[in-house]
Design an enzyme around this catalytic site. Structure first.
Site, PDB file in Angstrom:
ATOM      1  N   HIS A  46      51.021  57.330   9.430  1.00  0.00           N
ATOM      2  CA  HIS A  46      50.635  58.616  10.025  1.00  0.00           C
ATOM      3  C   HIS A  46      49.275  58.602  10.719  1.00  0.00           C
ATOM      4  O   HIS A  46      48.747  59.658  11.031  1.00  0.00           O
ATOM      5  CB  HIS A  46      50.592  59.695   8.938  1.00  0.00           C
ATOM      6  CG  HIS A  46      51.923  60.313   8.628  1.00  0.00           C
ATOM      7  ND1 HIS A  46      53.026  59.581   8.282  1.00  0.00           N
ATOM      8  CD2 HIS A  46      52.323  61.604   8.612  1.00  0.00           C
ATOM      9  CE1 HIS A  46      54.042  60.399   8.050  1.00  0.00           C
ATOM     10  NE2 HIS A  46      53.644  61.632   8.250  1.00  0.00           N
ATOM     11  N   GLU A  99      63.309  64.350  16.463  1.00  0.00           N
ATOM     12  CA  GLU A  99      62.475  64.035  17.621  1.00  0.00           C
ATOM     13  C   GLU A  99      63.276  63.539  18.814  1.00  0.00           C
ATOM     14  O   GLU A  99      62.953  63.870  19.962  1.00  0.00           O
ATOM     15  CB  GLU A  99      61.405  63.003  17.241  1.00  0.00           C
ATOM     16  CG  GLU A  99      60.234  63.567  16.448  1.00  0.00           C
ATOM     17  CD  GLU A  99      60.538  63.816  14.978  1.00  0.00           C
ATOM     18  OE1 GLU A  99      61.624  63.410  14.512  1.00  0.00           O
ATOM     19  OE2 GLU A  99      59.697  64.406  14.285  1.00  0.00           O
TER      20      GLU A  99
HETATM   21  C1  LIG Z   1      60.066  61.839  11.849  1.00  0.00           C
HETATM   22  C2  LIG Z   1      59.120  62.836  11.300  1.00  0.00           C
HETATM   23  N1  LIG Z   1      58.980  64.025  11.920  1.00  0.00           N
HETATM   24  C3  LIG Z   1      58.139  64.959  11.434  1.00  0.00           C
HETATM   25  C4  LIG Z   1      57.418  64.721  10.306  1.00  0.00           C
HETATM   26  C5  LIG Z   1      56.469  65.780   9.755  1.00  0.00           C
HETATM   27  N2  LIG Z   1      57.029  66.358   8.543  1.00  0.00           N
HETATM   28  C6  LIG Z   1      56.646  65.892   7.343  1.00  0.00           C
HETATM   29  S1  LIG Z   1      57.459  66.624   6.119  1.00  0.00           S
HETATM   30  C7  LIG Z   1      58.343  67.595   7.138  1.00  0.00           C
HETATM   31  C8  LIG Z   1      59.341  68.555   6.560  1.00  0.00           C
HETATM   32  C9  LIG Z   1      60.428  67.872   5.794  1.00  0.00           C
HETATM   33  O1  LIG Z   1      61.225  68.782   5.124  1.00  0.00           O
HETATM   34  P1  LIG Z   1      62.279  68.359   4.027  1.00  0.00           P
HETATM   35  O2  LIG Z   1      63.003  67.147   4.464  1.00  0.00           O
HETATM   36  O3  LIG Z   1      63.099  69.538   3.721  1.00  0.00           O
HETATM   37  O4  LIG Z   1      61.401  67.933   2.760  1.00  0.00           O
HETATM   38  P2  LIG Z   1      60.437  68.833   1.852  1.00  0.00           P
HETATM   39  O5  LIG Z   1      59.091  68.786   2.476  1.00  0.00           O
HETATM   40  O6  LIG Z   1      60.991  70.200   1.802  1.00  0.00           O
HETATM   41  O7  LIG Z   1      60.409  68.160   0.531  1.00  0.00           O
HETATM   42  C10 LIG Z   1      57.975  67.340   8.453  1.00  0.00           C
HETATM   43  C11 LIG Z   1      58.501  68.043   9.620  1.00  0.00           C
HETATM   44  C12 LIG Z   1      57.563  63.455   9.702  1.00  0.00           C
HETATM   45  N3  LIG Z   1      56.851  63.104   8.622  1.00  0.00           N
HETATM   46  N4  LIG Z   1      58.433  62.555  10.199  1.00  0.00           N
END
Ligand SMILES: Cc1ncc(C[n+]2csc(CCOP(=O)(O)OP(=O)(O)O)c2C)c(N)n1
Ligand SMILES: [Mg+2]
Lengths: 323, 320
Positions: free
Chosen positions: A129, A60
């Site tokens: 959230h 972000e």
């Molecule tokens: C700071 C922040 N930005 C965006 C999000 C929204 N978000 C939740 S999970 C995710 C993807 C995360 O991917 P990864 O770290 O690969 O974990 P996975 O879901 O594959 O286990 C996003 C963008 C968030 N929770 N926190």
């Protein structure tokens, strides 16, 4: 006029501005291939291509920071933060870079950046959230904070925001996307920094914005059954705050309830109440009432969460208290 | 490894798979709200990893946390009760799917802001180092989380202060709909650890025994005072990012390809081929897991909702 949802209205505003000005582009998480977490940019990637609809890593600070940088060069970025809860990760850039550069360098630089994001609770997403921290961002001179409720305002304000020369935080609300309403056809611009009376009445003034507009309008309908006519003023922009329609209404009703989804302390209610004391003291006939969220981090459990968020009944009760 | 240890790993993976399938159903029945991120496909990672920990070792992870919770010893009952928002849940119904924890089991939570728990892990490792404990902190996160500043700040700090932390990336190929190739400057996430001179390794996250082996080695390093270690596990999530994911970013064939190396399937075949267990023994474990889940659902469904007063508890340790 055609009836549209808030989602469609925002999507149209973006689409039209991108068609109009090649310098407008979108960057953010899942805005492209996914089509936007809330489907606002569905179809954009295929139409405008990856140069103008840019999926970013989860970063972000880089999204907003790079948005500022691109804006400095004359582009008109629309940076999307998936939800306002993630804006804290980009806090420095939102409050300490974007709003400062024009002033601090004596007017040399400008940051025509729009940061679109989504606020609000009520969907059982838990404490991290579900926040409605809109007001925090309205604390900073140099940043404009826009938070519309209706489809027409969403479209008109977003188009104005994209054409603005200043950085703007454009706050949508997660539970408003399905709200329907008439949207004028063709070029439709709504000026930033103008509050609006969304329902006329003579007994009490209800001041609100964003999702709580719908809650307040529903409360007004309830009250009307008992012959109470509430005038509902929608702030639409939190900074710069336009008090004129509020005061005009208050001079007439002498009673006010301020309704916001976020926490009460240091909130929109506090600000509006203080301005009324400063600017309309002679017209105060009853204690000013605030309706806001319980002062707790929002819980996951459905019942507890609903208990914490202002409901139609909370507004009705507050109005009855000031009458 | 003793036979029972092999069987325990199987039990854990099957239990998690059943739990997640059951959670998906409860979500469809509208009994679970909010976001629900399933761990189906990734079971071997936390199962192998946490089987290698000692009780003093702390575990912390992201929001995809049900399987991790189970592996730290939390009962399926408490997990499902939390999913239903009940007072008997891991977080008294206040946290939900993304926010489970049990400090007594040294599980310090599911954390839902991507990457935000990595600096916390560094701090917990600092706490243990400070007090002269031999505990390690195991910090799990996704590939997507390695692109945010938190990750880089925490890794750097852990090396500078020589902290006893094991960084574990579950590389399931995507952060929501964005593939590693589209979001990360390096294809092998562990290369990022090189940038901070943190020793690292990569292992097959679909193979529970490979995971366990890598974890045992890494934890030995961390516990011996040599500072942080970084492990990358290659894995895959079979379901969407969360419930309701339109999955426009990947092809069905890709999922089918990864299903060939289903962690439960390959382990089952291994146990039978190596004559460690018979098919009948494994079936018995499967039935037992099924029963555990049924019982847990019953427990959760009949548990009380949190009392309305609970809204105002736990805001501060010392209210007033
Ligand atoms: C700071 C922040 N930005 C965006 C999000 C929204 N978000 C939740 S999970 C995710 C993807 C995360 O991917 P990864 O770290 O690969 O974990 P996975 O879901 O594959 O286990 C996003 C963008 C968030 N929770 N926190
Ligand atoms: Mg991932």
């Amino acid at each position: 006029m055609a009836v549209k949802t808030v989602r469609e209205a925002i999507s149209e505003a973006l689409w039209e501005e991108m068609e109009r000005d090649e310098k407008v582009f979108i960057l953010g998480e899942e805005v492209g291939v996914w089509g936007g977490t809330y489907a606002v940019t569905k179809g954009f990637y295929d139409h405008f291509g990856e140069k103008r609809v840019r999926d970013t890593p989860i970063a972000e600070a880089a999204i907003v920071g790079a948005g500022i940088g691109a804006a400095l060069t004359g582009l008109r970025p629309v940076a999307e933060l998936m939800t306002i809860n993630f804006a804290f990760v980009a806090m420095d850039h939102i409050v300490n870079e974007a709003p400062k550069l024009h002033y601090m360098f004596g007017g040399q630089m400008s940051v025509p950046l729009v940061i679109r994001t989504v606020s609000g609770g009520g969907r059982q997403l838990g404490a991290t959230h579900s926040q409605t921290p809109d007001v925090i961002f309205a604390h900073f001179p140099g940043l404009k904070v826009v938070a519309p409720a209706t489809p027409a305002d969403s479209k008109g304000l977003l188009k104005s925001a994209i054409r603005s020369e200043d950085p703007i935080l454009f706050i949508e609300n997660v539970t408003l996307y399905q709200t329907r309403g008439e949207v004028p056809d063709g070029e439709h611009l709504v000026p930033i920094g103008k509050s609006k009376v969304q329902r006329q009445g003579s007994d009490v003034t209800v001041v609100t914005y964003s999702k709580m507009l719908n809650v307040s309008l529903n409360a007004a309908e309830e009250l009307a059954k008992d012959g109470i006519q509430a005038e509902v003023v929608d702030l639409r922009t939190l900074r710069p705050l336009d008090m004129e329609p509020v005061i005009e209404s208050f001079v007439k009703t002498n009673r006010v309830v301020i309704v916001e989804e976020g926490w009460r302390s240091y909130g929109v209610g506090a600000e509006v109440a203080a301005r009324l004391y400063e600017e309309a003291f002679d017209y105060i006939d009853a204690p000013i009432k605030r309706v806001a969220q319980a002062e707790v981090p929002l819980p996951y459990n459905r019942n507890l969460e609903q208990l914490a968020i202002p409901q139609v009944s909370s507004v009705v009760e507050a109005v009855q208290d000031v009458l | 490894m003793k036979k029972q240890e092999y069987l325990d790993l199987y039990h854990q993976m099957v239990l998690i798979r059943r739990l997640e399938e059951c959670a998906a159903e409860l979500y469809q029945q509208d009994k679970i709200g909010g976001f629900l991120h399933l761990y189906i496909g990734q079971e071997a990672v936390s199962t192998g990893l946490i089987s290698a920990r000692q009780p003093q070792d702390r575990v912390i992870t992201a929001y995809r946390d049900h399987g991790v919770a189970i592996n730290t010893g939390i009962g399926a009952k408490e997990v499902i009760a939390e999913l239903l928002g009940k007072a008997t849940g891991t977080s008294k119904g206040k946290g939900g799917s993304m926010h489970m924890a049990d400090v007594e089991k040294n599980f310090w939570g599911g954390h839902a802001i991507v990457g935000a728990h990595l600096p916390l892990a560094a701090g917990m490792a600092l706490g243990d180092q400070y007090m002269g404990s031999d505990a390690a902190t195991i910090c799990m996160f996704g590939d997507g989380a390695t692109n945010i500043g938190f990750f880089h700040e925490a890794l750097n700090l852990s090396k500078v202060w020589n902290l006893p932390v094991l960084w574990v990336v579950e590389n399931n190929q995507y952060g929501m709909g964005t593939s590693v190739a589209r979001a990360s400057a390096v294809g092998e996430i562990r290369q990022k650890a090189d940038g901070y001179s943190i020793p690292n390794a990569i292992a097959d996250g679909m193979d529970v025994l490979s995971v366990r082996k890598a974890a045992v080695k890494a934890l030995k390093h961390v516990r011996s005072g040599k500072g942080p270690f970084f492990l990358e596990f290659t894995t895959y999530r079979y379901r969407g990012h969360s419930m309701g994911d339109p999955e426009r970013y990947r092809e069905k064939e890709e999922i089918a390809q990864w299903e060939q190396t289903d962690p439960i399937g390959i382990y089952q075949r291994y146990l039978i081929a190596e004559k460690i267990a018979t098919r009948a023994e494994l079936e018995e474990i499967e039935m037992q897991a099924e029963a555990e889940i049924m019982e847990a659902v019953e427990f959760a469904e009949t548990s009380p909702e949190p009392a309305p007063e609970e809204l105002y508890t736990d805001v501060y340790v010392q209210a007033g």
